[in-house]
Scaffold this motif. Structure first.
Motif, PDB file in Angstrom:
ATOM      1  N   MET A   1      43.156  47.838  50.680  1.00 37.78           N
ATOM      2  CA  MET A   1      43.809  48.430  49.532  1.00 37.78           C
ATOM      3  C   MET A   1      43.162  49.773  49.229  1.00 37.78           C
ATOM      4  O   MET A   1      41.954  49.873  49.059  1.00 37.78           O
ATOM      5  CB  MET A   1      43.667  47.504  48.324  1.00 37.78           C
ATOM      6  N   ASN A   2      43.964  50.805  49.190  1.00 36.90           N
ATOM      7  CA  ASN A   2      43.482  52.115  48.791  1.00 36.90           C
ATOM      8  C   ASN A   2      43.869  52.320  47.325  1.00 36.90           C
ATOM      9  O   ASN A   2      45.040  52.520  47.016  1.00 36.90           O
ATOM     10  CB  ASN A   2      44.090  53.200  49.683  1.00 36.90           C
ATOM     11  N   PRO A   3      42.881  52.274  46.415  1.00 39.54           N
ATOM     12  CA  PRO A   3      43.220  52.389  44.998  1.00 39.54           C
ATOM     13  C   PRO A   3      43.874  53.724  44.650  1.00 39.54           C
ATOM     14  O   PRO A   3      44.662  53.809  43.721  1.00 39.54           O
ATOM     15  CB  PRO A   3      41.883  52.223  44.279  1.00 39.54           C
ATOM     16  N   ALA A  37      48.448  44.672  40.033  1.00 30.94           N
ATOM     17  CA  ALA A  37      48.225  43.235  39.861  1.00 30.94           C
ATOM     18  C   ALA A  37      48.306  42.512  41.196  1.00 30.94           C
ATOM     19  O   ALA A  37      47.453  41.669  41.521  1.00 30.94           O
ATOM     20  CB  ALA A  37      49.228  42.652  38.869  1.00 30.94           C
ATOM     21  N   GLU A  38      49.307  42.834  42.001  1.00 28.60           N
ATOM     22  CA  GLU A  38      49.457  42.198  43.314  1.00 28.60           C
ATOM     23  C   GLU A  38      48.272  42.521  44.213  1.00 28.60           C
ATOM     24  O   GLU A  38      47.748  41.643  44.901  1.00 28.60           O
ATOM     25  CB  GLU A  38      50.761  42.644  43.970  1.00 28.60           C
ATOM     26  N   ALA A  39      47.818  43.765  44.202  1.00 27.03           N
ATOM     27  CA  ALA A  39      46.690  44.168  45.051  1.00 27.03           C
ATOM     28  C   ALA A  39      45.395  43.469  44.644  1.00 27.03           C
ATOM     29  O   ALA A  39      44.555  43.173  45.491  1.00 27.03           O
ATOM     30  CB  ALA A  39      46.509  45.685  44.999  1.00 27.03           C
ATOM     31  N   LEU A  42      46.203  39.284  40.797  1.00 26.87           N
ATOM     32  CA  LEU A  42      46.468  38.858  39.420  1.00 26.87           C
ATOM     33  C   LEU A  42      47.888  38.324  39.315  1.00 26.87           C
ATOM     34  O   LEU A  42      48.759  38.706  40.094  1.00 26.87           O
ATOM     35  CB  LEU A  42      46.313  40.036  38.460  1.00 26.87           C
ATOM     36  N   LEU A  43      48.124  37.451  38.344  1.00 30.84           N
ATOM     37  CA  LEU A  43      49.494  37.020  38.080  1.00 30.84           C
ATOM     38  C   LEU A  43      50.280  38.162  37.455  1.00 30.84           C
ATOM     39  O   LEU A  43      51.439  38.378  37.792  1.00 30.84           O
ATOM     40  CB  LEU A  43      49.504  35.791  37.155  1.00 30.84           C
ATOM     41  N   SER A  44      49.641  38.887  36.539  1.00 33.73           N
ATOM     42  CA  SER A  44      50.274  40.068  35.947  1.00 33.73           C
ATOM     43  C   SER A  44      49.216  40.943  35.274  1.00 33.73           C
ATOM     44  O   SER A  44      48.094  40.520  35.049  1.00 33.73           O
ATOM     45  CB  SER A  44      51.371  39.682  34.943  1.00 33.73           C
ATOM     46  N   LEU A  45      49.629  42.156  34.980  1.00 34.43           N
ATOM     47  CA  LEU A  45      48.785  43.143  34.307  1.00 34.43           C
ATOM     48  C   LEU A  45      49.641  43.756  33.198  1.00 34.43           C
ATOM     49  O   LEU A  45      50.210  44.826  33.346  1.00 34.43           O
ATOM     50  CB  LEU A  45      48.324  44.207  35.317  1.00 34.43           C
ATOM     51  N   PRO A  46      49.767  43.038  32.053  1.00 32.64           N
ATOM     52  CA  PRO A  46      50.663  43.492  30.987  1.00 32.64           C
ATOM     53  C   PRO A  46      50.267  44.825  30.346  1.00 32.64           C
ATOM     54  O   PRO A  46      51.118  45.540  29.823  1.00 32.64           O
ATOM     55  CB  PRO A  46      50.603  42.380  29.942  1.00 32.64           C
ATOM     56  N   LYS A  47      48.972  45.144  30.381  1.00 30.79           N
ATOM     57  CA  LYS A  47      48.514  46.368  29.714  1.00 30.79           C
ATOM     58  C   LYS A  47      47.367  46.970  30.519  1.00 30.79           C
ATOM     59  O   LYS A  47      46.499  46.262  31.011  1.00 30.79           O
ATOM     60  CB  LYS A  47      48.030  46.021  28.301  1.00 30.79           C
ATOM     61  N   MET A  48      47.399  48.303  30.637  1.00 26.36           N
ATOM     62  CA  MET A  48      46.277  49.015  31.262  1.00 26.36           C
ATOM     63  C   MET A  48      46.282  50.449  30.751  1.00 26.36           C
ATOM     64  O   MET A  48      47.307  51.122  30.786  1.00 26.36           O
ATOM     65  CB  MET A  48      46.388  49.007  32.785  1.00 26.36           C
ATOM     66  N   ALA A 127      39.773  54.041  37.798  1.00 28.56           N
ATOM     67  CA  ALA A 127      40.315  53.040  36.874  1.00 28.56           C
ATOM     68  C   ALA A 127      40.481  51.691  37.560  1.00 28.56           C
ATOM     69  O   ALA A 127      40.127  50.646  36.998  1.00 28.56           O
ATOM     70  CB  ALA A 127      41.655  53.521  36.315  1.00 28.56           C
ATOM     71  N   ILE A 128      41.007  51.678  38.773  1.00 27.73           N
ATOM     72  CA  ILE A 128      41.231  50.410  39.482  1.00 27.73           C
ATOM     73  C   ILE A 128      39.904  49.769  39.869  1.00 27.73           C
ATOM     74  O   ILE A 128      39.739  48.547  39.774  1.00 27.73           O
ATOM     75  CB  ILE A 128      42.156  50.624  40.690  1.00 27.73           C
ATOM     76  N   GLU A 129      38.931  50.574  40.276  1.00 22.98           N
ATOM     77  CA  GLU A 129      37.616  50.016  40.594  1.00 22.98           C
ATOM     78  C   GLU A 129      36.972  49.400  39.353  1.00 22.98           C
ATOM     79  O   GLU A 129      36.425  48.294  39.402  1.00 22.98           O
ATOM     80  CB  GLU A 129      36.707  51.094  41.171  1.00 22.98           C
ATOM     81  N   ALA A 130      37.059  50.094  38.219  1.00 22.15           N
ATOM     82  CA  ALA A 130      36.493  49.558  36.977  1.00 22.15           C
ATOM     83  C   ALA A 130      37.198  48.262  36.585  1.00 22.15           C
ATOM     84  O   ALA A 130      36.549  47.303  36.141  1.00 22.15           O
ATOM     85  CB  ALA A 130      36.609  50.594  35.854  1.00 22.15           C
ATOM     86  N   LEU A 131      38.516  48.216  36.762  1.00 21.72           N
ATOM     87  CA  LEU A 131      39.272  47.005  36.454  1.00 21.72           C
ATOM     88  C   LEU A 131      38.841  45.856  37.360  1.00 21.72           C
ATOM     89  O   LEU A 131      38.582  44.746  36.885  1.00 21.72           O
ATOM     90  CB  LEU A 131      40.774  47.258  36.601  1.00 21.72           C
TER      91      LEU A 131
END
Length: 177
Positions: A1-3, A37-39, A42-48, A127-131
């Motif tokens: 995965m490339n963020p 979320a898929e990467a 997660l089931l979902s990512l309602p907020k970011m 942001a994706i790495e922190a998440l």
């Protein structure tokens, strides 16, 4: 995965003002959040949301101070039911051109706030790495309990019989002769 491909927002260092804070505010749309979320499984990512500022430090370094806020839904490790978690993480990074890439396979871990300075600051990747680092490793519903029939192998009344890997070796050797 490339963020950086999931959330390609970035700042060009040459366009940053060294005299003031350079604000940023990432708020990915629903489609982008679903891909993230898929990467991340997660089931979902309602907020970011990832917001903050980048400012100059000295002659050639840049400091990023930001906050990641997210709401994630993961499967419960016991029941697989959805578990929603609110996350809030502070992000502090220093981008410097004085960082060299190690030549050896095994390297000593340095300061994890230091990043090499290139032409761009990849906000989406940060942001994706922190998440991903903030995600709960074992999300569990508050009322989730292990089923009664499940047993802990370390909690047996009798100790397990010791393994005897060479138990039948003598008989096998006799048969070969």
């Amino acid at each position: 995965m490339n963020p950086n491909s999931l959330l390609p927002e970035r700042l060009r260092v040459a366009h940053l003002s060294p005299a003031r804070d350079n604000d940023f505010d990432l708020n990915p749309d629903a489609e982008t959040r679903q891909r993230i979320a898929e990467a991340l499984g997660l089931l979902s990512l309602p907020k970011m949301r990832f917001h903050g500022q980048v400012r100059a430090r000295g002659r050639d370094e840049w400091v990023l101070d930001g906050e990641l806020q997210a709401s994630v839904v993961q499967p419960c490790v016991v029941t697989l039911d959805p578990v929603r978690t609110a996350l809030s993480e502070e992000v502090h990074l220093i981008f410097t051109p004085h960082l060299s890439q190690p030549d050896e396979e095994e390297v000593e871990m340095g300061d994890d706030t230091l990043e090499p300075l290139g032409a761009w600051i990849q906000l989406g990747g940060i942001a994706i790495e922190a998440l991903s680092l903030a995600l709960p490793t074992n999300p569990r519903k508050p009322d989730a309990e292990m089923p009664e029939e499940a047993t802990d192998p370390l909690d047996l009344d009798e100790p397990p019989e010791p393994r005897k890997p060479f138990a039948g070796l003598a008989d096998m050797m006799k048969k070969d002769k």
